[in-house]
Scaffold this active site. Sequence first.
Site, PDB file in Angstrom:
ATOM      1  N   GLY A 176      19.414  68.769 -87.451  1.00  0.00           N
ATOM      2  CA  GLY A 176      18.454  67.917 -86.742  1.00  0.00           C
ATOM      3  C   GLY A 176      19.076  67.512 -85.422  1.00  0.00           C
ATOM      4  N   ARG A 177      18.905  66.241 -85.045  1.00  0.00           N
ATOM      5  CA  ARG A 177      19.415  65.785 -83.739  1.00  0.00           C
ATOM      6  C   ARG A 177      20.938  65.862 -83.666  1.00  0.00           C
ATOM      7  NH1 ARG A 177      14.815  61.921 -84.680  1.00  0.00           N
ATOM      8  NH2 ARG A 177      16.201  61.234 -86.330  1.00  0.00           N
ATOM      9  N   ARG A 180      15.394  71.799 -95.011  1.00  0.00           N
ATOM     10  CA  ARG A 180      14.257  72.139 -95.878  1.00  0.00           C
ATOM     11  C   ARG A 180      13.322  73.093 -95.136  1.00  0.00           C
ATOM     12  NH1 ARG A 180      12.853  66.072 -96.977  1.00  0.00           N
ATOM     13  NH2 ARG A 180      13.305  66.216 -94.760  1.00  0.00           N
ATOM     14  N   ARG A 192      26.409  60.188 -94.594  1.00  0.00           N
ATOM     15  CA  ARG A 192      26.519  59.050 -95.510  1.00  0.00           C
ATOM     16  C   ARG A 192      27.474  59.434 -96.639  1.00  0.00           C
ATOM     17  NH1 ARG A 192      24.778  56.352 -92.010  1.00  0.00           N
ATOM     18  NH2 ARG A 192      22.890  55.087 -91.936  1.00  0.00           N
ATOM     19  N   GLU A 248      32.088  52.019 -99.009  1.00  0.00           N
ATOM     20  CA  GLU A 248      32.666  51.563 -97.743  1.00  0.00           C
ATOM     21  C   GLU A 248      32.884  50.063 -97.853  1.00  0.00           C
ATOM     22  OE1 GLU A 248      30.289  52.863 -94.409  1.00  0.00           O
ATOM     23  OE2 GLU A 248      30.619  54.959 -94.899  1.00  0.00           O
ATOM     24  N   HIS A 292      33.665  54.719 -90.309  1.00  0.00           N
ATOM     25  CA  HIS A 292      32.238  54.736 -89.935  1.00  0.00           C
ATOM     26  C   HIS A 292      32.040  54.306 -88.471  1.00  0.00           C
ATOM     27  CE1 HIS A 292      27.971  54.492 -91.842  1.00  0.00           C
ATOM     28  NE2 HIS A 292      27.896  54.848 -90.560  1.00  0.00           N
ATOM     29  N   ILE A 293      32.639  55.104 -87.564  1.00  0.00           N
ATOM     30  CA  ILE A 293      32.570  54.753 -86.135  1.00  0.00           C
ATOM     31  C   ILE A 293      31.716  55.740 -85.345  1.00  0.00           C
ATOM     32  CG2 ILE A 293      34.770  53.497 -86.081  1.00  0.00           C
ATOM     33  CD1 ILE A 293      35.946  56.106 -84.709  1.00  0.00           C
TER      34      ILE A 293
HETATM   35  P1  NAP Z   1      17.548  64.073 -88.140  1.00  0.00           P
HETATM   36  O1  NAP Z   1      17.346  64.478 -86.728  1.00  0.00           O
HETATM   37  O2  NAP Z   1      16.378  63.608 -88.945  1.00  0.00           O
HETATM   38  O3  NAP Z   1      18.255  65.290 -88.898  1.00  0.00           O
HETATM   39  C1  NAP Z   1      18.356  65.376 -90.291  1.00  0.00           C
HETATM   40  C2  NAP Z   1      18.260  66.832 -90.684  1.00  0.00           C
HETATM   41  O4  NAP Z   1      18.463  66.937 -92.090  1.00  0.00           O
HETATM   42  C3  NAP Z   1      16.914  67.477 -90.371  1.00  0.00           C
HETATM   43  O5  NAP Z   1      17.170  68.674 -89.723  1.00  0.00           O
HETATM   44  C4  NAP Z   1      16.285  67.706 -91.743  1.00  0.00           C
HETATM   45  O6  NAP Z   1      15.499  68.911 -91.670  1.00  0.00           O
HETATM   46  C5  NAP Z   1      17.508  67.859 -92.631  1.00  0.00           C
HETATM   47  N1  NAP Z   1      17.272  67.458 -94.023  1.00  0.00           N
HETATM   48  C6  NAP Z   1      16.752  66.273 -94.463  1.00  0.00           C
HETATM   49  N2  NAP Z   1      16.695  66.277 -95.795  1.00  0.00           N
HETATM   50  C7  NAP Z   1      17.173  67.462 -96.204  1.00  0.00           C
HETATM   51  C8  NAP Z   1      17.364  68.058 -97.478  1.00  0.00           C
HETATM   52  N3  NAP Z   1      17.021  67.436 -98.609  1.00  0.00           N
HETATM   53  N4  NAP Z   1      17.901  69.292 -97.535  1.00  0.00           N
HETATM   54  C9  NAP Z   1      18.229  69.947 -96.391  1.00  0.00           C
HETATM   55  N5  NAP Z   1      18.070  69.434 -95.157  1.00  0.00           N
HETATM   56  C10 NAP Z   1      17.553  68.213 -95.075  1.00  0.00           C
HETATM   57  O7  NAP Z   1      18.618  62.898 -88.267  1.00  0.00           O
HETATM   58  P2  NAP Z   1      19.846  62.589 -87.277  1.00  0.00           P
HETATM   59  O8  NAP Z   1      19.416  61.686 -86.200  1.00  0.00           O
HETATM   60  O9  NAP Z   1      20.535  63.875 -86.944  1.00  0.00           O
HETATM   61  O10 NAP Z   1      20.767  61.719 -88.290  1.00  0.00           O
HETATM   62  C11 NAP Z   1      21.219  62.283 -89.506  1.00  0.00           C
HETATM   63  C12 NAP Z   1      21.949  61.250 -90.358  1.00  0.00           C
HETATM   64  O11 NAP Z   1      23.207  60.938 -89.755  1.00  0.00           O
HETATM   65  C13 NAP Z   1      21.246  59.878 -90.462  1.00  0.00           C
HETATM   66  O12 NAP Z   1      20.286  59.859 -91.498  1.00  0.00           O
HETATM   67  C14 NAP Z   1      22.419  58.940 -90.777  1.00  0.00           C
HETATM   68  O13 NAP Z   1      22.551  58.781 -92.165  1.00  0.00           O
HETATM   69  C15 NAP Z   1      23.638  59.678 -90.238  1.00  0.00           C
HETATM   70  N6  NAP Z   1      24.294  58.964 -89.112  1.00  0.00           N
HETATM   71  C16 NAP Z   1      25.589  58.531 -89.251  1.00  0.00           C
HETATM   72  C17 NAP Z   1      26.216  57.893 -88.196  1.00  0.00           C
HETATM   73  C18 NAP Z   1      27.644  57.428 -88.297  1.00  0.00           C
HETATM   74  O14 NAP Z   1      27.983  56.410 -87.707  1.00  0.00           O
HETATM   75  N7  NAP Z   1      28.523  58.139 -88.972  1.00  0.00           N
HETATM   76  C19 NAP Z   1      25.526  57.681 -86.986  1.00  0.00           C
HETATM   77  C20 NAP Z   1      24.215  58.130 -86.899  1.00  0.00           C
HETATM   78  C21 NAP Z   1      23.617  58.776 -87.967  1.00  0.00           C
HETATM   79  P3  NAP Z   1      14.268  69.148 -92.658  1.00  0.00           P
HETATM   80  O15 NAP Z   1      13.378  67.944 -92.528  1.00  0.00           O
HETATM   81  O16 NAP Z   1      13.661  70.404 -92.175  1.00  0.00           O
HETATM   82  O17 NAP Z   1      14.846  69.273 -94.004  1.00  0.00           O
END
Ligand code: NAP
Length: 325
Positions: free
Chosen positions: A154-155, A177, A237, A266, A285-286
């Site tokens: 995704g992003r 998916r 996560r 955490e 978690h940074i």
């Molecule tokens: P995003 O753009 O929604 O990307 C998530 C990707 O996961 C999408 O491509 C989605 O595609 C795929 N996905 C979702 N459920 C799935 C499944 N069951 N099986 C396979 N693929 C799946 O989200 P993002 O902005 O990149 O952020 C992703 C995650 O990073 C957040 O939810 C958050 O938990 C984490 N995060 C962590 C930090 C940190 O500080 N470490 C910071 C920001 C975000 P499909 O819908 O086609 O499946």
Amino acid sequence: MNIFVTRIIPQKGLDLLNAAGFEVTQYTEKKELSQEELISACKDSDALLSVGSNKIDEYFLQQCSHLKGIALMSVGYDNVDVEAATRYGVPVSNTPGVLSGATADVAFLLMLAVSRNAFYMHNSIGKGDWGFYEPTSNLGQELNGKTLGVLGLGRIGTELAQKCKAAYYMNVIYHNRNPNAEAEQTLAAQYVSFESLLKESDVLSVHVNLTAETKGLFDKSAFNQMKPSAIFINTARGAIHNENDLLEALENHIIWGAGLDVTNPEPMNRNHPLLSMPNVCVLPHIGSATVETRDNMAVMAAKNIIAVLQNQKMPQTINPEVYQN
Ligand code: NAP
């Protein structure tokens, strides 16, 4: 109108809320509010700006259904019962996009650090263990031309893939998916099954949202299918991997190394065996923790609050169905 903010946030966000004429109450203690404390704080509030992992569940929403909106200062919303929020008529927003670059940087940093045992090497100097130079000691792995596997292109996953292609000409495979046609075109990314992702990745980086489907996905059986030379990175996560199974996989050389920005639970216990392993790098978690990104997240959350309190749709609503009620 009153807004309750659960933690100290960058001034840029507060300035916007104040300039719009709202009263802001900011909780400044360095501890997590209990659910009852949060409910009590929200009783006299019109909107909530929520930072961290406070549970926005059925009970909270039932007690706080008077809230006109809840703005999360995060992109992840696994702490929210989205269906219940819609049922109680409460719009909820998140902060997508503005933190993608910073979080992908942390995944890249961990990948590189693990590949050269960097955190362990750093700590060994402080322990007086610089070591005698031998051409066969302290060896890491190179990343050039290797295969990056992204779970969740995704992003953030896409940002990481771009960096890995530009820096190390890595081949990109991914599993979502649904196929991501744009990434396939711009990154020559190849869609594969989850099993193929496990088997073929040299570096496997996790960027899926935490859901019932992805919880515990990386367990013993998943690690057993990975290459013995593979590096596992999780910046999404902590609950997506099973930490005991990961430890066992590393101890038994089932996989080569791991980099984590997220742990389960955490904070990680300070004596956790993963923290003293050569091929493991852990960060607290940074992912989004840069001045620029945190400013942008605070501003985006504030703009969502302002919109909803001015009877408009929150620009980043995660439950748009709520507006149909
Ligand atoms: P995003 O753009 O929604 O990307 C998530 C990707 O996961 C999408 O491509 C989605 O595609 C795929 N996905 C979702 N459920 C799935 C499944 N069951 N099986 C396979 N693929 C799946 O989200 P993002 O902005 O990149 O952020 C992703 C995650 O990073 C957040 O939810 C958050 O938990 C984490 N995060 C962590 C930090 C940190 O500080 N470490 C910071 C920001 C975000 P499909 O819908 O086609 O499946």
